[in-house]
Every structure is written in structure tokens, then in C-alpha cells.
Design a protein around this motif. Structure first.
Motif, PDB file in Angstrom:
ATOM      1  N   MET A 332       0.831  -1.206   0.000  1.00 21.69           N
ATOM      2  CA  MET A 332       0.000   0.000   0.000  1.00 21.69           C
ATOM      3  C   MET A 332       0.866   1.257   0.000  1.00 21.69           C
ATOM      4  O   MET A 332       0.603   2.210  -0.747  1.00 21.69           O
ATOM      5  N   VAL A 333       1.925   1.248   0.822  1.00 18.34           N
ATOM      6  CA  VAL A 333       2.809   2.413   0.888  1.00 18.34           C
ATOM      7  C   VAL A 333       3.512   2.637  -0.447  1.00 18.34           C
ATOM      8  O   VAL A 333       3.635   3.778  -0.920  1.00 18.34           O
ATOM      9  N   MET A 334       3.952   1.557  -1.085  1.00 16.34           N
ATOM     10  CA  MET A 334       4.611   1.687  -2.385  1.00 16.34           C
ATOM     11  C   MET A 334       3.673   2.282  -3.426  1.00 16.34           C
ATOM     12  O   MET A 334       4.064   3.163  -4.202  1.00 16.34           O
ATOM     13  N   MET A 335       2.434   1.831  -3.454  1.00 10.77           N
ATOM     14  CA  MET A 335       1.469   2.357  -4.408  1.00 10.77           C
ATOM     15  C   MET A 335       1.182   3.839  -4.151  1.00 10.77           C
ATOM     16  O   MET A 335       1.048   4.639  -5.084  1.00 10.77           O
ATOM     17  N   ILE A 336       1.103   4.219  -2.864  1.00 11.25           N
ATOM     18  CA  ILE A 336       0.842   5.620  -2.529  1.00 11.25           C
ATOM     19  C   ILE A 336       2.011   6.495  -2.970  1.00 11.25           C
ATOM     20  O   ILE A 336       1.823   7.590  -3.532  1.00 11.25           O
ATOM     21  N   VAL A 337       3.238   6.014  -2.740  1.00 15.52           N
ATOM     22  CA  VAL A 337       4.427   6.795  -3.120  1.00 15.52           C
ATOM     23  C   VAL A 337       4.503   6.974  -4.633  1.00 15.52           C
ATOM     24  O   VAL A 337       4.750   8.082  -5.134  1.00 15.52           O
ATOM     25  N   ILE A 338       4.284   5.894  -5.367  1.00 12.18           N
ATOM     26  CA  ILE A 338       4.346   5.966  -6.831  1.00 12.18           C
ATOM     27  C   ILE A 338       3.252   6.884  -7.373  1.00 12.18           C
ATOM     28  O   ILE A 338       3.492   7.704  -8.269  1.00 12.18           O
ATOM     29  N   SER A 339       2.050   6.769  -6.832  1.00 13.31           N
ATOM     30  CA  SER A 339       0.946   7.635  -7.274  1.00 13.31           C
ATOM     31  C   SER A 339       1.247   9.095  -6.983  1.00 13.31           C
ATOM     32  O   SER A 339       0.991   9.978  -7.819  1.00 13.31           O
ATOM     33  N   THR A 340       1.791   9.358  -5.786  1.00 13.33           N
ATOM     34  CA  THR A 340       2.136  10.734  -5.424  1.00 13.33           C
ATOM     35  C   THR A 340       3.204  11.288  -6.360  1.00 13.33           C
ATOM     36  O   THR A 340       3.146  12.451  -6.781  1.00 13.33           O
ATOM     37  N   ALA A 341       4.190  10.462  -6.702  1.00 14.15           N
ATOM     38  CA  ALA A 341       5.266  10.897  -7.603  1.00 14.15           C
ATOM     39  C   ALA A 341       4.722  11.253  -8.975  1.00 14.15           C
ATOM     40  O   ALA A 341       5.106  12.272  -9.578  1.00 14.15           O
ATOM     41  N   LEU A 342       3.805  10.420  -9.480  1.00 17.23           N
ATOM     42  CA  LEU A 342       3.239  10.685 -10.802  1.00 17.23           C
ATOM     43  C   LEU A 342       2.398  11.954 -10.804  1.00 17.23           C
ATOM     44  O   LEU A 342       2.464  12.757 -11.748  1.00 17.23           O
ATOM     45  N   LEU A 343       1.619  12.161  -9.750  1.00 13.70           N
ATOM     46  CA  LEU A 343       0.798  13.372  -9.670  1.00 13.70           C
ATOM     47  C   LEU A 343       1.677  14.616  -9.544  1.00 13.70           C
ATOM     48  O   LEU A 343       1.387  15.662 -10.138  1.00 13.70           O
ATOM     49  N   ALA A 344       2.775  14.495  -8.757  1.00 17.22           N
ATOM     50  CA  ALA A 344       3.657  15.640  -8.567  1.00 17.22           C
ATOM     51  C   ALA A 344       4.411  15.993  -9.840  1.00 17.22           C
ATOM     52  O   ALA A 344       4.838  17.143 -10.019  1.00 17.22           O
ATOM     53  N   ALA A 345       4.594  15.013 -10.725  1.00 19.16           N
ATOM     54  CA  ALA A 345       5.334  15.264 -11.970  1.00 19.16           C
ATOM     55  C   ALA A 345       4.494  15.972 -13.018  1.00 19.16           C
ATOM     56  O   ALA A 345       5.025  16.420 -14.046  1.00 19.16           O
ATOM     57  N   ILE A 346       3.192  16.069 -12.813  1.00 21.52           N
ATOM     58  CA  ILE A 346       2.317  16.699 -13.812  1.00 21.52           C
ATOM     59  C   ILE A 346       2.660  18.172 -14.000  1.00 21.52           C
ATOM     60  O   ILE A 346       2.747  18.671 -15.127  1.00 21.52           O
ATOM     61  N   PHE A 347       2.886  18.894 -12.887  1.00 21.69           N
ATOM     62  CA  PHE A 347       3.165  20.331 -12.997  1.00 21.69           C
ATOM     63  C   PHE A 347       4.458  20.607 -13.771  1.00 21.69           C
ATOM     64  O   PHE A 347       4.456  21.445 -14.700  1.00 21.69           O
ATOM     65  N   PRO A 348       5.597  19.969 -13.432  1.00 28.84           N
ATOM     66  CA  PRO A 348       6.802  20.199 -14.250  1.00 28.84           C
ATOM     67  C   PRO A 348       6.611  19.801 -15.719  1.00 28.84           C
ATOM     68  O   PRO A 348       7.164  20.446 -16.619  1.00 28.84           O
ATOM     69  N   SER A 349       5.827  18.741 -15.963  1.00 28.79           N
ATOM     70  CA  SER A 349       5.593  18.320 -17.350  1.00 28.79           C
ATOM     71  C   SER A 349       4.792  19.367 -18.111  1.00 28.79           C
ATOM     72  O   SER A 349       5.073  19.661 -19.290  1.00 28.79           O
ATOM     73  N   LEU A 350       3.801  19.943 -17.472  1.00 29.30           N
ATOM     74  CA  LEU A 350       3.024  21.015 -18.105  1.00 29.30           C
ATOM     75  C   LEU A 350       3.900  22.236 -18.359  1.00 29.30           C
ATOM     76  O   LEU A 350       3.749  22.928 -19.374  1.00 29.30           O
ATOM     77  N   LYS A 351       4.815  22.495 -17.429  1.00 26.60           N
ATOM     78  CA  LYS A 351       5.739  23.612 -17.611  1.00 26.60           C
ATOM     79  C   LYS A 351       6.611  23.399 -18.850  1.00 26.60           C
ATOM     80  O   LYS A 351       6.893  24.336 -19.594  1.00 26.60           O
ATOM     81  N   ALA A 352       7.004  22.139 -19.072  1.00 24.50           N
ATOM     82  CA  ALA A 352       7.882  21.829 -20.218  1.00 24.50           C
ATOM     83  C   ALA A 352       7.154  22.006 -21.541  1.00 24.50           C
ATOM     84  O   ALA A 352       7.726  22.538 -22.513  1.00 24.50           O
ATOM     85  N   ILE A 353       5.891  21.586 -21.636  1.00 22.16           N
ATOM     86  CA  ILE A 353       5.189  21.646 -22.924  1.00 22.16           C
ATOM     87  C   ILE A 353       4.740  23.062 -23.258  1.00 22.16           C
ATOM     88  O   ILE A 353       4.355  23.347 -24.397  1.00 22.16           O
ATOM     89  N   LYS A 354       4.789  23.969 -22.284  1.00 23.22           N
ATOM     90  CA  LYS A 354       4.402  25.350 -22.555  1.00 23.22           C
ATOM     91  C   LYS A 354       5.557  26.175 -23.118  1.00 23.22           C
ATOM     92  O   LYS A 354       5.377  27.327 -23.507  1.00 23.22           O
ATOM     93  N   LEU A 355       6.770  25.559 -23.109  1.00 20.21           N
ATOM     94  CA  LEU A 355       7.915  26.296 -23.634  1.00 20.21           C
ATOM     95  C   LEU A 355       7.783  26.493 -25.152  1.00 20.21           C
ATOM     96  O   LEU A 355       7.454  25.567 -25.881  1.00 20.21           O
TER      97      LEU A 355
END
Length: 363
Positions: A332-355
Motif C-alpha cells: 500500500m505504501v509503495m502504491m501511494i508513493v508511486i501515485s504521489t510521484a506521478l501526480l507531482a510530476a504533472i506540474f513540471p511536465s506542463l511547464k515543459a510543454i508550454k515552452l
């Protein structure tokens, strides 16, 4: 810490199961007794019971030359009590009671310090007998005990059951039966068996005898969820910071890839994939380091007495903590960590595609 507290409650304070007269706990009336011989005969046939202690219990006043205090007087049979509550292991000065001596007493360290008494000191116990007459007896302190729970040390004293029964005007009777089982998992089953055998008495498990501990155990999952949420929020900010710096440091490279024809979804997936790869490397490494660390401290323990002082013992907790690796909740902890990492990566990814490619190449 909670598992340690539960073990303390079971092994040292209330045992797995207790039996009382239905109205005894209302005002601790000495006349509300149980037939000890009847209980002994019936309890021998119950499966799962490891050891039994029969106690006479009353409340009274302990007086010395320096003061007095309200106490709970426990009349015990030392040989039985050792098997149920391991009282002998808690003696820090003197010795445990001897069944052949009548006027000996065990006192808790906190109460002894409060009343300024020591080994060999004489004290007077005053209480009421089964006919509500005031009686008093002189006792000599032969042992001082100390448990993890300072509140219990300040309240409870121990004398021989036969001596206390004599003062109370009782014969082969008791007020409390403490039962220790072979396995914790058998508590409810044995409790139901005893309730059917003794409908005239109250049979309570450790959860009912110590409701505050049961409440802490039942709310432990909620506390854990709150702590995990706080940790995940901190983790999310850490990932956002790392990936955002990665995007800003490679602005020219991302602009060049875009100018060469890489579309925005691919740029988005590029940043997201980098986050996934960092997570897949970091999570196993972190778990491995955690396992090594906890394996060490599970053996030696973590002593927090230097800054907790007597605060922990005031709530019945030990100042020595032995952490455990949470194998049952690992997935359960592993799934929560991976999910949190993927959600947190959305903002930097959006920043990259706006360049914009032209602006990025000029950086």
C-alpha cells in the motif's frame, strides 16, 4: 509504541481477561465476593488458559509518619501473581511477598517517594470490612516495585490475600480473577466460554478493562493515515522541486527537441517517464535502507528518556521504543508513493510543454 502498550496492559496490568461480581466495580464493596473454589473447579476445564491469579481487592488509606494517600489494596497469592503479571520482575528494591508472612507489603516507587518511605518502614492501612466497619492494620514494607505505568505505581499496593481476607472478614473468596491466555487471539473465544459458565459474574477482556488503550489502538489507523498524508505532501513538493529544476536547466534542449519535431505529448511523457524511473530506483533503495535501519533498532531500541523524562511513564508508555518494519502495509505504501510521484510530476511536465521553441533556444 502501541504494540508495546498493549503488551504492557496484558502482561503487567489487567491480563487477558478479568472476572468480577456484577456490581463490584461500582464502589468496590468488600462484601461483593466470588466463590474461589467454584471458580477454580470450573476454570480447570477451559481450553486456552495459561495461568490464573485470584485476588482480594479493596480501597483504603495508607498512612505514614510523613503523610497519607488513597490506595487500592490488592491481596495476592505471590506464586500465582508471578505467573500472571510477572510482579517479581518489577521489584527494584527488597523482595516479593512471602505467603507465610502476614504483615508484609509491596509499594510502588512513585508512592514510596511521595510518602518518603523506604524498605523496612511501617505503614498503617485503613479500610472497611464486609460489614462496613472501619478496620486498620500495621504493615512493614518488604519490597518496592516499579512498572512502566507511573499512575499504577502510585495507586496500587500488594499484601497477602489471606491477610487481607482476615481483615475483611472473608474466607475462601476473592473479588477479582485475572486470567492469562496462551494466545492473544483466543481472548474473545475464551471470554464467551466464561460468560456462559458464569452468567452471575462479569467477564471482561483487556479491551474493556483498559478502554483508553482500546481507543488508542482503534484510532491508530487514523493517526497513521494523517502521518502518511503529511509525508506524501512533503514528498510531492520535493519531486516538484527536483523535476522543475530539471526542466529549467534543460530549457534549450527541450526547445531543440520541440523545434526538431517532437510534439507536446511526447515532451510531456518524457518528463513523466523520468519521474517514473527515479521513483522505481528510489523506492526500492529507500525500502532497503529502511529495512536495515529498523532491523538494527528493533534489536537495540531507541531510548527517548533523555528528552521525554517521566512523561511517557505518566501515560503508561515505555521510554524505550523498538520499531518494526511495516511488512503488512508495504504494498500500500509503495502504491501511494508511486501515485504521489506521478501526480507531482504533472506540474513540471506542463511547464515543459508550454515552452516555445524559439524562446527556449535563446535561453
Amino acid at each position: 509504541m502501541m504494540r508495546s502498550r498493549v503488551r504492557t496492559v496484558i502482561d503487567s496490568e489487567v491480563s487477558h481477561i478479568q472476572i468480577h461480581h456484577k456490581n463490584f466495580k461500582d464502589d468496590f464493596d468488600p462484601a461483593l465476593v466470588m466463590d474461589e473454589n467454584l471458580l477454580k473447579d470450573s476454570l480447570r476445564s477451559v481450553q486456552g488458559i495459561q495461568s490464573i491469579a485470584y485476588r482480594a481487592v479493596t480501597q483504603g488509606m495508607l498512612s505514614t509518619a510523613t503523610g497519607s494517600a488513597g490506595v487500592q489494596i490488592n491481596g495476592i497469592k505471590p506464586a500465582d501473581e508471578v505467573l500472571v503479571s510477572s510482579l517479581n520482575t518489577k521489584i527494584i528494591e527488597g523482595q516479593i511477598l512471602n505467603e507465610e508472612t502476614k504483615s508484609h507489603l509491596l509499594i510502588g516507587k512513585k508512592l514510596a517517594d511521595k510518602l518518603k518511605v523506604k524498605l523496612g518502614s511501617k505503614v498503617v492501612l485503613t479500610f472497611t470490612d464486609q460489614e462496613s466497619n472501619m478496620v486498620a492494620g500495621a504493615f512493614r514494607i518488604v519490597g518496592i516495585y516499579q512498572t512502566i505505568n507511573a499512575a499504577i505505581d502510585e495507586l496500587n499496593i500488594f499484601v497477602n490475600q489471606q491477610t487481607l481476607n482476615t481483615y475483611l472478614g472473608l474466607k475462601q473468596t476473592c473479588h477479582e480473577v485475572a486470567i492469562r491466555l496462551h494466545r492473544d487471539e483466543d481472548v474473545e473465544q475464551v471470554k464467551l466460554t466464561l460468560q456462559s459458565q458464569f452468567p452471575q459474574y462479569v467477564v471482561e477482556s483487556w479491551r474493556e478493562c483498559s478502554p483508553e488503550t482500546d481507543l488508542m489502538v482503534s484510532t491508530l489507523d487514523q493517526y497513521s493515515a494523517i502521518i502518511i498524508v503529511i509525508i506524501m505532501i512533503a514528498l510531492a513538493f520535493g519531486i516538484i522541486n527536483t523535476m522543475l529544476m530539471s526542466v529549467l536547466e534543460r530549457t534549450r534542449e527541450i526547445g531543440m527537441l520541440t523545434a526538431l519535431g517532437m510534439n507536446r505529448p511526447r515532451v510531456f511523457l518524457l518528463i513523466l517517464l523520468e519521474t517514473v524511473m527515479l521513483t522505481l530506483v528510489g523506492v526500492p533503495l529507500g525500502l532497503f535502507l529502511s529495512w536495515i535501519t529498523l532491523a538494527y533498532f528493533q534489536e537495540v531500541g531507541i531510548d527517548i528518556s533523555s528528552f521525554s523524562g517521566a512523561a511517557m511513564s505518566g501515560f503508561g508508555f515505555s521510554s524505550m521504543i523498538f520499531p518494526e518494519f511495516p511488512s503488512s502495509s508495504l504494498l500500500m505504501v509503495m502504491m501511494i508513493v508511486i501515485s504521489t510521484a506521478l501526480l507531482a510530476a504533472i506540474f513540471p511536465s506542463l511547464k515543459a510543454i508550454k515552452l516555445q521553441p524559439a524562446d527556449a533556444l535563446r535561453q
